[in-house]
Design an enzyme around this catalytic site. Sequence first.
Site, PDB file in Angstrom:
ATOM      1  CG  HIS A 158      -8.649  -3.619   2.267  1.00 11.14           C
ATOM      2  ND1 HIS A 158      -8.475  -2.600   1.365  1.00 11.14           N
ATOM      3  CD2 HIS A 158      -8.561  -4.772   1.560  1.00 11.14           C
ATOM      4  CE1 HIS A 158      -8.299  -3.115   0.153  1.00 11.14           C
ATOM      5  NE2 HIS A 158      -8.339  -4.431   0.253  1.00 11.14           N
ATOM      6  CG  HIS A 216      -6.187 -11.849 -10.295  1.00  8.54           C
ATOM      7  ND1 HIS A 216      -6.276 -11.863  -8.937  1.00  8.54           N
ATOM      8  CD2 HIS A 216      -7.466 -11.805 -10.757  1.00  8.54           C
ATOM      9  CE1 HIS A 216      -7.562 -11.827  -8.588  1.00  8.54           C
ATOM     10  NE2 HIS A 216      -8.298 -11.789  -9.674  1.00  8.54           N
ATOM     11  CG  ASP A 247      -3.400 -12.723  -2.242  1.00 11.81           C
ATOM     12  OD1 ASP A 247      -2.792 -11.758  -2.730  1.00 11.81           O
ATOM     13  OD2 ASP A 247      -4.462 -13.167  -2.707  1.00 11.81           O
ATOM     14  NE  ARG A 304      -3.965  -2.197   0.525  1.00  8.46           N
ATOM     15  CZ  ARG A 304      -4.364  -2.996  -0.465  1.00  8.46           C
ATOM     16  NH1 ARG A 304      -3.916  -2.811  -1.694  1.00  8.46           N
ATOM     17  NH2 ARG A 304      -5.209  -3.971  -0.243  1.00  8.46           N
ATOM     18  N   GLY A 363      -9.918  -8.883   0.342  1.00  8.12           N
ATOM     19  CA  GLY A 363      -8.577  -9.086   0.876  1.00  8.12           C
ATOM     20  C   GLY A 363      -8.499  -9.382   2.348  1.00  8.12           C
TER      21      GLY A 363
END
Lengths: 322, 430
Positions: free
Chosen positions: B315, B185, B311, B70, B330
């Site tokens: 958030h 993906h 993965d 991020r 996520g």
Amino acid sequence: MTLAQTAPDTALYRFPHRHMLGIEGLTIEEITMLLDLADAYVDQNRKHDKKSDVLRGRTVINLFFENSTRTQASFELAGKRLGGDIMNMSVSTSSIKKGETMIDTAMTLNAMHPDVLVVRHPDAGAVKLLSEKVTGAVINAGDGRHEHPTQALLDALTIRRRRGRLDDMTVAICGDVLHSRVARSNIHLLTTMGARVRVVAPRTLLPSGIERFGVDVFHDMRAGLTDCDIVMMLRLQTERMRGTFVPSIREYFHFFGLDHEKLSYARPDAFVMHPGPMNRGVEIDSDIADDINRSVIRDQVEMGVAVRMACLDLLTRDVSPN
Amino acid sequence: MTKRTAFVNARLLDPTSGLDIRGDLLAENGKIADFGPDLFRDGVPDVEQLVECDGLCLAPGLIDMRVQVREPGAEHKETIESASHAAASGGITAMVCLPNTDPVIDDISVVEFVARRAREIKMVKLYCYAALTRRMEGHEITEMGLLAGSGALAFTDGIRAVSDPLVLRRALSYARTFGLLVIQHPEDEAMIDGGVMNEGELASRLGLAGIPAIAEVMMVERDLRILSLTGGRYHAAHLSTAAAINAVRRAKFDGLEVTCDTAPHYFALNENAVGDYRTFAKVSPPLRSEADRQAVVEGLRDGTIDAIASDHAPHDQDSKRLPFAQAEHGIIGLETLLPLTLELYHNGHMTLLEALRKVTAAPASLLRLPSGRLNRGAPADLLLFDPDRPWKIDEEKFRSKSKNSPFHDRPVQGVAVRTFVEGRTIFSVA
């Protein structure tokens, strides 16, 4: 001595083809014959009076369905120096827009009895199709990404005059092989004549099955140029590309553009060729393009006129069609 | 001056060589100098640091090949620094971040930014993937050669599939020019059609739009066809369905250069975790049926699935405390990667070494990293862990800035005790 007599002895040359559609299929003897005759025309072109009457009374039509400046000018000059009547037709902007097909155009011109049609067309195979419909000889001046035989011949003539031979040479053809008719004709010619040919390009710019053309495939310029005698650069043909084949000009030049550092891997006496027009800073560094010690790009232009004279000469001689 | 660290009295584990013995290890100037059962039989040499391992497992540090950090762009969710601390505490010594930052990692300057931040923080090793297409829009391929030269490990559009088959063909073909890995993906976007969880009975009961399992296999099958045309190296990320795993299994058998990974939630959870609209169980691809979950375990067991990646997708509350359909996809995963991977061992599906291989040697070999194995001369990126210690996952203790984990309160076994990067301790249990 008349100028006509400066041309080589016609009796020695018998070209067994009605048209000049491509290099593929030509024999060593036929290629050698074309180059020998072209060699003689180089000498003639360097004289004060360049004109002969080999094509006297003959009509040559340059029929270009795709824009070209240098090839058309080269053919025009070749025809004029041989004393022929030359007409230029650029079809891309006229008849096609009115809905006339290529065959219609060819048949219309054929009715005017030209002896030679010099044809360029954006589609592979179009020139061959046209050659089946007309009575005169047809010279392929480039059909799509298929062949450009006179370019390969002028490249070969340039090499042979520099090195005295074509066999036992290592030639690296670098860049946009996928879209290049020049590359295909050169591969056919050089491998037929006994040269070792390498192609150097990113995989996206190589046609599938290219390794079966008898060439060695490289994806790294330094490896591909190592110990080469001749480096033949190709133009990155962005106008023929749909979508992205290479990410950017910057990346392309970094990995596949010819600069002094990459050229240093070739033999010290290696020279650089380019069919033009060049994209400086894309496939070739300006320093190399303008280096008269390494670049033979201007020689190629000179050889072009001679080679086209040889083709026009041979195809207009009275021989039985194949 | 030589900097040396001696690790004494350890259970040495190396998935590559199958080593599992009691012994010692010597790290010198950040590299593994030597190791073995009788390394210090003549006494421990003069060292700057002595690590008493108390019989715990000393293994290569984990390599997490799929992390979203991020930064730059969404530092309120996670930063390179907070992710590094989370990783270190999870036993991870190297992680690879996805390019879906803002700006997207599709330019050398952003690759260099990430590398510079990692150098400043000096914790776990941080690598990044670069986008496969500019701005991850799926149209124009990026400057792969230059990006790889500046440090990008592989190429992927991150959490987006490359939908256009021609673009994928060119990308694979171009990447092959430089021997680069392309990561997909795999999810057919048209088939998703607004779906938010696995299509099936549960989705119907909840009234949520479903994503059929075939959305994954359709894309994988298509990509494998393209791969058979172009050659090159293709990796399918986070496989979640039996059908897609089968497709990869067949392709491997046919000799294609294909690899794949999965994430812990695809073998530790099934769609039932969505329960009563729990957005912490909303992931992309969605959690699947129990049969698919078992197929993931089987795929890991038989080697079809090469690696496990966390993965990690942090958030904040604002992105997750929303109606299910609107919430972001996520799960965070850096701190739960080790214990969830060890569940495969504790449940009897795999040996300890086999489970470890999926998070060490396998990703290292896929990404051509020198770490991930106990080799003389390899970086001394090591993990000291207790494979059996029971504990309960507690989101309050996460070092990650975000807390979106469906594993909160889950009892697990196995914990990182100490983490070393190039012989230097970057994490130690208090």
